[in-house]
Design a protein around this motif. Structure first.
Motif, PDB file in Angstrom:
ATOM      1  N   ASN A  42       9.674  -4.542  -2.663  1.00 33.19           N
ATOM      2  CA  ASN A  42      10.438  -5.666  -3.254  1.00 33.19           C
ATOM      3  C   ASN A  42      12.021  -5.930  -3.288  1.00 33.19           C
ATOM      4  N   GLY A  43      12.262  -6.788  -2.268  1.00 31.37           N
ATOM      5  CA  GLY A  43      13.896  -6.453  -2.271  1.00 31.37           C
ATOM      6  C   GLY A  43      14.252  -5.303  -1.382  1.00 31.37           C
ATOM      7  N   THR A  44      15.325  -4.466  -2.599  1.00 37.22           N
ATOM      8  CA  THR A  44      15.556  -3.150  -2.230  1.00 37.22           C
ATOM      9  C   THR A  44      14.724  -2.196  -2.967  1.00 37.22           C
ATOM     10  N   THR A  45      13.113  -2.531  -3.894  1.00 34.47           N
ATOM     11  CA  THR A  45      13.063  -1.791  -5.269  1.00 34.47           C
ATOM     12  C   THR A  45      12.005  -1.404  -4.369  1.00 34.47           C
ATOM     13  N   LEU A  46      11.388  -0.594  -4.502  1.00 30.86           N
ATOM     14  CA  LEU A  46       9.627  -0.290  -4.228  1.00 30.86           C
ATOM     15  C   LEU A  46       9.083  -0.651  -5.507  1.00 30.86           C
ATOM     16  N   ARG A  47       8.213  -1.154  -5.664  1.00 26.97           N
ATOM     17  CA  ARG A  47       6.871  -1.147  -6.939  1.00 26.97           C
ATOM     18  C   ARG A  47       5.874  -0.334  -6.554  1.00 26.97           C
ATOM     19  N   PRO A  48       5.238   0.525  -6.959  1.00 31.06           N
ATOM     20  CA  PRO A  48       3.820   1.138  -7.489  1.00 31.06           C
ATOM     21  C   PRO A  48       2.484   0.698  -7.697  1.00 31.06           C
ATOM     22  N   PHE A  49       2.354   0.932  -7.112  1.00 31.95           N
ATOM     23  CA  PHE A  49       0.536   0.174  -7.546  1.00 31.95           C
ATOM     24  C   PHE A  49       0.417   1.320  -8.835  1.00 31.95           C
ATOM     25  N   VAL A  50       0.196   0.968  -9.750  1.00 28.61           N
ATOM     26  CA  VAL A  50      -0.669   1.932 -10.909  1.00 28.61           C
ATOM     27  C   VAL A  50      -1.924   2.937 -10.633  1.00 28.61           C
ATOM     28  N   ASN A  51      -3.030   2.183  -9.803  1.00 25.51           N
ATOM     29  CA  ASN A  51      -4.000   3.242  -9.214  1.00 25.51           C
ATOM     30  C   ASN A  51      -4.865   1.518  -8.525  1.00 25.51           C
ATOM     31  N   ALA A  52      -5.644   2.130  -7.782  1.00 24.11           N
ATOM     32  CA  ALA A  52      -6.379   1.502  -6.673  1.00 24.11           C
ATOM     33  C   ALA A  52      -7.067   0.792  -6.622  1.00 24.11           C
ATOM     34  N   ASP A  53      -7.605   0.707  -7.760  1.00 25.78           N
ATOM     35  CA  ASP A  53      -8.037  -0.460  -8.731  1.00 25.78           C
ATOM     36  C   ASP A  53      -7.178  -1.770  -8.485  1.00 25.78           C
ATOM     37  N   VAL A  54      -6.274  -1.850  -9.208  1.00 25.44           N
ATOM     38  CA  VAL A  54      -4.846  -2.625  -9.477  1.00 25.44           C
ATOM     39  C   VAL A  54      -4.821  -2.884  -7.665  1.00 25.44           C
ATOM     40  N   PHE A  55      -4.735  -2.505  -6.708  1.00 26.75           N
ATOM     41  CA  PHE A  55      -4.628  -2.692  -5.089  1.00 26.75           C
ATOM     42  C   PHE A  55      -5.104  -3.310  -4.559  1.00 26.75           C
ATOM     43  N   ARG A  56      -6.623  -3.001  -4.958  1.00 27.13           N
ATOM     44  CA  ARG A  56      -7.955  -3.792  -4.232  1.00 27.13           C
ATOM     45  C   ARG A  56      -7.914  -4.887  -5.125  1.00 27.13           C
TER      46      ARG A  56
END
Length: 142
Positions: A42-56
């Motif tokens: 996200n621009g110069t920021t990396l936003r982690p996904f909280v877990n695989a459920d959110v990712f999917r």
């Protein structure tokens, strides 16, 4: 009939399109070698996904993730999680659930084993269960 709301994956991006020195562009999914964490650029920021459920639930596939050794010019930002307006935590807001006529208190309205948000983001109908004879492993839209 209701139409599936198209929510672009880039809806989570708040920064303008940017490219860091590694050549990874805005909206790219990345993970670092030796780490299971997946990030959305996200621009110069990396936003982690909280877990695989959110990712999917947001319609991403693990095959879309680029593995990198390192990135320069980026920072780790706020985690990507479900919206506060997502009562059942399936990736759809209450307004989207209302539009689709899905159950906002049930992650899997049609009971086919796929969350409503996952089906909608991938272009499938969250109201049709393939076990009823109306579709394939994921029922296509209306």
């Amino acid at each position: 009939s209701a139409s599936i709301p198209v929510v672009p994956k880039t809806a989570m991006l708040v920064a303008p399109v940017a490219q860091v020195s590694s050549g990874v562009t805005n909206g790219t999914l990345v993970k670092f070698s030796g780490s299971p964490a997946v990030y959305l650029q996200n621009g110069t920021t990396l936003r982690p996904f909280v877990n695989a459920d959110v990712f999917r639930a947001y319609g991403y596939f693990f095959s879309d993730v680029q593995t990198v050794d390192s990135l320069t010019g980026v920072t780790i930002g706020a985690s990507i999680t479900f919206s506060a307006d997502d009562a059942d935590q399936d990736g759809l807001t209450i307004a989207q659930e209302t539009q689709l006529k899905t159950d906002s208190n049930n992650q899997d309205t049609d009971g086919d084993g796929y969350w409503d948000g996952e089906e909608a983001y991938r272009g499938y109908n969250p109201l049709k269960n393939p076990d009823t004879g109306k579709g394939t492993p994921l029922a296509r839209p209306f």
